[in-house]
Write a protein that holds these residues in place. Structure first.
Motif, PDB file in Angstrom:
ATOM      1  N   TYR A  36      17.723 -36.840 -21.035  1.00 34.70           N
ATOM      2  CA  TYR A  36      16.416 -37.305 -21.539  1.00 34.70           C
ATOM      3  C   TYR A  36      15.432 -36.190 -21.853  1.00 34.70           C
ATOM      4  CZ  TYR A  36      18.330 -41.699 -19.954  1.00 34.70           C
ATOM      5  OH  TYR A  36      19.152 -42.780 -19.776  1.00 34.70           O
ATOM      6  N   TYR A  53      23.327 -53.580 -27.427  1.00 36.01           N
ATOM      7  CA  TYR A  53      22.727 -53.132 -26.169  1.00 36.01           C
ATOM      8  C   TYR A  53      21.506 -54.005 -25.858  1.00 36.01           C
ATOM      9  CZ  TYR A  53      20.999 -49.871 -22.585  1.00 36.01           C
ATOM     10  OH  TYR A  53      20.577 -49.300 -21.406  1.00 36.01           O
ATOM     11  N   GLY A 161      14.212 -51.264 -16.122  1.00 34.28           N
ATOM     12  CA  GLY A 161      15.231 -50.785 -17.060  1.00 34.28           C
ATOM     13  C   GLY A 161      16.578 -50.473 -16.445  1.00 34.28           C
ATOM     14  N   TYR A 206      28.000 -49.556 -24.683  1.00 35.96           N
ATOM     15  CA  TYR A 206      27.978 -48.122 -24.381  1.00 35.96           C
ATOM     16  C   TYR A 206      28.811 -47.293 -25.352  1.00 35.96           C
ATOM     17  CZ  TYR A 206      25.288 -49.293 -20.326  1.00 35.96           C
ATOM     18  OH  TYR A 206      24.270 -49.740 -19.506  1.00 35.96           O
ATOM     19  N   GLU A 282      27.300 -39.715 -17.237  1.00 43.23           N
ATOM     20  CA  GLU A 282      26.420 -40.783 -16.748  1.00 43.23           C
ATOM     21  C   GLU A 282      27.252 -41.952 -16.224  1.00 43.23           C
ATOM     22  OE1 GLU A 282      22.321 -42.732 -18.285  1.00 43.23           O
ATOM     23  OE2 GLU A 282      24.025 -43.270 -19.520  1.00 43.23           O
ATOM     24  N   SER A 284      26.550 -46.136 -15.159  1.00 43.65           N
ATOM     25  CA  SER A 284      25.581 -47.204 -15.211  1.00 43.65           C
ATOM     26  C   SER A 284      26.152 -48.354 -14.400  1.00 43.65           C
ATOM     27  CB  SER A 284      25.388 -47.577 -16.676  1.00 43.65           C
ATOM     28  OG  SER A 284      24.272 -48.378 -16.838  1.00 43.65           O
TER      29      SER A 284
HETATM   30  C1  AVJ Z   1      18.318 -46.040 -19.237  1.00 42.47           C
HETATM   31  C2  AVJ Z   1      19.861 -45.663 -17.473  1.00 42.47           C
HETATM   32  C3  AVJ Z   1      19.281 -47.878 -18.075  1.00 42.47           C
HETATM   33  O1  AVJ Z   1      22.419 -46.966 -18.079  1.00 42.47           O
HETATM   34  O2  AVJ Z   1      22.148 -48.439 -19.630  1.00 42.47           O
HETATM   35  C4  AVJ Z   1      22.134 -46.378 -22.341  1.00 42.47           C
HETATM   36  C5  AVJ Z   1      21.042 -45.348 -20.223  1.00 42.47           C
HETATM   37  N1  AVJ Z   1      23.163 -44.744 -21.429  1.00 42.47           N
HETATM   38  N2  AVJ Z   1      23.249 -46.126 -23.049  1.00 42.47           N
HETATM   39  C6  AVJ Z   1      21.827 -47.405 -19.065  1.00 42.47           C
HETATM   40  C7  AVJ Z   1      22.085 -45.501 -21.307  1.00 42.47           C
HETATM   41  C8  AVJ Z   1      23.856 -45.130 -22.484  1.00 42.47           C
HETATM   42  C9  AVJ Z   1      20.620 -46.635 -19.620  1.00 42.47           C
HETATM   43  N3  AVJ Z   1      19.533 -46.538 -18.600  1.00 42.47           N
END
Ligand code: AVJ
Length: 322
Positions: A36, A53, A161, A206, A282, A284
Motif C-alpha cells: 500500500y 470483488y 474492510g 483475487y 498476502e 486474506s
Molecule cells: C484490503 C486486505 C481487505 O484481503 O481482500 C484485495 C486486499 N488483496 N485484493 C483483501 C486485497 C487483493 C484486501 N484487504
C-alpha cells in the motif's frame, strides 16, 4: 485537519523487512503492508470497483444501511478512531449518524499520508466533526488517541474492510487483544470481516479478468525497484492467487517464471529464484459468524451484534470491551 506525523517507515526498515523476507529458508515472503504505497493504494481503490470483488461494496452497504442501528448501541459521548482510514468513503455513514447526536472527534490512523489527506477531504464537510489524523502504525496511533481522551469519553474503534484478514488467525486474536488492552470497558470495536465463500468466487475476486489484482501484486516489486534500487524484471514474475483450505484463506504469490537473480541495492542483497518459485505477498483469511463471536470473546470483547450483507458474504461485528 491536523496531522500528527512521524516517519514510521524509513527506507531502512523497508530494506530490513525485504531482506528478512527474501532470505527466509523455504517460502520467500514480503509483508503485505508494503503493498500500500501511493500506487498500490490507488490500484486497490480500482479493485474495490471490480465486479468480481464485492468485499468493499458489501462493507459500505452494511455501514450505510445500519449506521443508525450501530450508533444507537454505543455508550456516549463517544469519539471515533479508525485503523487504516482508506478513502473515508464508507466511514462517512457512521460519522454522519453520530454527528447528528453529538459533536464528534474522528481520529484516522494511517501510515499513508496521502490516504490521510484523502480521507480528510472526503469527510471535512460533515457538520459537527473535528478530524485529527495520526500518521502512525495502528497500535501506536490508538495508544495516542487513548491518551488524548477525557474522562467519561468513550471510544469507538473502526477496523473495517476485513483488514484483519491479513493476519493469520493467532495473530488476529493477538491484535484484537492488544486493541482491547488499550480500551476501557464499554468502549467498542466495529470489526468488518469477509466471510467464507466458494473457491470459484474467491479465485475470481483475487485474480480478476482485467489483471488489476495482478498489477496490485506486481507493484510491490516495482516499489522495491523504485525505493530500494532493485532489479526485478516485472515481465518475469506472474501473479498467482491460491486457496489455502487449511488456513481458510486466499493467498497471493508472485511466481518467478524462470531461474533468475535479482539484486536489491539498499538491502545489500542478491536473491536467487528457481523457475516456479514464489514469493508469498498476502493472505486474506475468511471467517464464519460464530468464529468471530468466539474470537471476540478470547480477546476480551462481547459480540453485541452482527450484520451480514445480502449480496456478498461479509459481516460487520460490533464488539464491546468487557
Ligand atoms: C484490503 C486486505 C481487505 O484481503 O481482500 C484485495 C486486499 N488483496 N485484493 C483483501 C486485497 C487483493 C484486501 N484487504
Amino acid at each position: 485537519m491536523l496531522i500528527q506525523a512521524i516517519t514510521p517507515n524509513t527506507t531502512y526498515e523497508f530494506a530490513a523487512d525485504v531482506r528478512a523476507g527474501l532470505t527466509k529458508p523455504g517460502q520467500k515472503e514480503l509483508l503485505s503492508k508494503y503493498l500500500y504505497d501511493d500506487v498500490g493504494s490507488a490500484i486497490f481503490e480500482v479493485i474495490s470497483h471490480l465486479p468480481e470483488y464485492g468485499l468493499t461494496r458489501a462493507d459500505e452497504r452494511l455501514l450505510r444501511r445500519h449506521a443508525h442501528d450501530i450508533v444507537d448501541r454505543l455508550a456516549t459521548p463517544v469519539s471515533v478512531a479508525e485503523l487504516g482510514s482508506g478513502s473515508g468513503r464508507k466511514t462517512r455513514h457512521i460519522l454522519e449518524a453520530l454527528c447528528r447526536r453529538q459533536r464528534t472527534t474522528y481520529y484516522p490512523i494511517e501510515i499513508s499520508p496521502s490516504a490521510l489527506a484523502m480521507c480528510e477531504r472526503e469527510l471535512r464537510d460533515i457538520e459537527s466533526i473535528s478530524i485529527l489524523g495520526f500518521e502512525r502504525e495502528y497500535l501506536d496511533g490508538l495508544l495516542e488517541v487513548a491518551a488524548h481522551r477525557s474522562t467519561g469519553q468513550h471510544l469507538l474503534v473502526l477496523f473495517l474492510g476485513s483488514t484483519i484478514g491479513n493476519f493469520d488467525r493467532p495473530a488476529g486474536i493477538k491484535f484484537l487483544g492488544e486493541v482491547r488492552r488499550i480500551l476501557q470497558p464499554g468502549d467498542s470495536l466495529l470489526l468488518g470481516t469477509d466471510l467464507e465463500k466458494s473457491s470459484v468466487q474467491l479465485l475470481a475476486a483475487y485474480d480478476d479478468e482485467l489483471g488489476v489484482t495482478a498489477a496490485f501484486n506486481l507493484n510491490l516489486l516495482a516499489r522495491i525497484n523504485r525505493e530500494l534500487g532493485a532489479t526485478f524484471d516485472l515481465s518475469q514474475f506472474e501473479h498467482v492467487a491460491r486457496i489455502n483450505h487449511e488456513t481458510r484463506s486466499v493467498e497471493m504469490h508472485l511466481r518467478s517464471m524462470r531461474r533468475q537473480t535479482v539484486a536489491i541495492d539498499a538491502a545489500e542483497l542478491s536473491v536467487e529464484f528457481i523457475e516456479g518459485e514464489t514469493i508469498w505477498t498476502e493472505s486474506s483469511h475468511k471467517y464464519s459468524l460464530p468464529e468471530v463471536v468466539s474470537l471476540a470473546h478470547t480477546a476480551g470483547f462481547r459480540c453485541a451484534a452482527q450484520w451480514v450483507d445480502d449480496q456478498w458474504p461479509f459481516a460487520e461485528n460490533l464488539l464491546i470491551a468487557e
